[in-house]
Design an enzyme around this catalytic site. Structure first.
Site, mmCIF file in Angstrom:
data_model
loop_
_atom_site.group_PDB
_atom_site.id
_atom_site.type_symbol
_atom_site.label_atom_id
_atom_site.label_comp_id
_atom_site.label_asym_id
_atom_site.label_seq_id
_atom_site.Cartn_x
_atom_site.Cartn_y
_atom_site.Cartn_z
ATOM 1 N N LYS A 166 0.885 -1.120 0.178
ATOM 2 C CA LYS A 166 0.049 -0.136 -0.022
ATOM 3 C C LYS A 166 0.758 1.052 -0.119
ATOM 4 O O LYS A 166 0.649 2.179 -0.581
ATOM 5 C CB LYS A 166 -0.850 0.100 1.173
ATOM 6 N N LYS A 198 -6.418 -10.145 -7.773
ATOM 7 C CA LYS A 198 -7.756 -10.206 -7.268
ATOM 8 C C LYS A 198 -8.652 -9.203 -7.701
ATOM 9 O O LYS A 198 -8.389 -7.992 -7.893
ATOM 10 C CB LYS A 198 -7.514 -9.875 -5.719
ATOM 11 N N LYS A 205 -12.312 -3.312 -6.306
ATOM 12 C CA LYS A 205 -13.182 -2.117 -6.724
ATOM 13 C C LYS A 205 -12.174 -0.875 -7.223
ATOM 14 O O LYS A 205 -12.524 0.129 -7.936
ATOM 15 C CB LYS A 205 -14.138 -1.545 -5.783
#
Ligand code: TRP
Length: 333
Positions: free
Chosen positions: A117, A199, A202
């Site tokens: 991240k 994966k 969104k």
């Protein structure tokens, strides 16, 4: 009841950072629904976790309510399970601070999700992103959870939760139950329809890669028809056929058919037929969920009533753990 065995406690949470995707549903929420009878289930919308990445305020408010209603529509029964909003229960922020002081910089630096991240949001590597696993550890430990169903990407966070709990218990006695994380076997790991090595997410750059559970039937069909496959045109599960494997896994999850049966049913048929069948099966599977969602959102007051009630109970349960921990540490309470 007297001789009824006490049910084990299950805890899990999901970030309301947008609408619920087919990946969230088949990978997590559907399993939450299934566990409701056998376990004493506690589920949360982890909205505190979402602000580790910048959010637009109006959108964030909408996401939280939409996610709450969507998850109820998926079958979380507020009469059976506790389903609350994390930020409404102040114990979570309190416990996160306490546990921060029992967590080492070094162990947080090793978290792969933090590394990923911070690479992705290089302009906002905030301290919250770094201590994200500590907030999550608190979520779990506050409820003395026995079992924590999570996706494979959260395994390391469960391990650090157990490490922190053991360390704390080692210093102060048995304050926290050591939870057991598990990756549900029947939880399909849904991959992006546009890049089946990643994966379903969104935040996928290509909107066609991600199916939302509230997408219209037309949108769902379009996304499946455009799904990336390979050049073989033979429906079977095999190493390297990521696109077809993903479609088979989704089809199996929504129809209950085994891979063997699917291969038999599509013998001699092309990928086009298969993609249409998967799309149709998903549309049918989501239809009752969408109907229930549309029904639920007509009554915002009812949704609010549901989470307020759950928030209050969650506060009661979690405050006991906060008080116990604070007392052991030496706070005057
Ligand atoms: N970090 C989890 C995820 O992104 C969500 C989460 C927050 C969670 N707190 C939790 C999951 C506690 C399980 C238990 O998927």
């Amino acid at each position: 009841m007297e001789n009824e065995k006490k049910k084990e406690i299950v805890f899990s949470a999901i970030q309301p950072s947008g609408t619920i995707t087919l990946g969230n549903y088949l990978g997590a929420v559907r399993n939450w629904v299934k566990m409701q009878d056998e376990y004493s289930c506690i589920y949360a919308l982890a909205d505190l976790h979402t602000i580790t990445v910048r959010q637009e305020p109006a959108q964030m408010r909408k996401n939280i309510i939409d996610a709450y209603a969507s998850i109820m529509a998926c079958g979380i029964d507020v009469e059976k399970s506790l389903f609350f909003i994390q930020s409404h229960v102040k114990s979570h922020a309190e416990m996160a601070w306490i546990l921060n002081c029992y967590t080492q910089f070094g162990e947080l630096s090793r978290m792969t999700q933090f590394k990923d991240k911070s690479a992705k949001h290089a302009d906002n590597i905030n301290a919250g992103l770094f201590t994200y696993p500590v907030l999550m550890a608190g979520d779990i430990l506050l409820y003395q959870a026995d079992k924590v169903p999570v996706g494979a990407d959260q395994k390391q966070h469960i391990e650090i939760t157990c490490d922190i709990a053991r360390r704390f218990n080692g210093l102060y006695g048995n304050v926290f139950k050591i939870p057991e994380g598990f990756i549900p076997k029947n939880g399909a790991r849904v991959m992006s329809l546009q890049d089946p090595t990643r994966k379903m997410s969104k935040s996928d750059e290509n909107a066609n890669g991600c199916v939302h559970i509230l997408d219209t039937p037309e949108t769902i069909m379009r996304k499946f028809k455009r799904a990336i496959t390979d050049s073989e045109a033979h429906v079977h599960y095999a190493e390297g056929k990521d696109g077809i494997n993903n479609l088979m896994s989704i089809y199996s999850a929504v129809t209950g058919l085994s891979y063997e049966q699917i291969e038999k049913d599509f013998e001699g048929k092309g990928y086009g037929d298969f993609k249409t069948a998967v799309g149709e099966a998903v549309v049918e599977h989501l239809r009752p969920i969408q109907e229930r969602y549309n029904q639920l959102v007509k009554d915002k007051g009812y949704i609010e009533e549901c989470y307020r009630k759950a928030d209050e109970i969650a506060l009661k349960i979690s405050s006991r753990t906060v008080n116990k921990a604070m007392k052991k540490i030496g706070f005057v309470i």
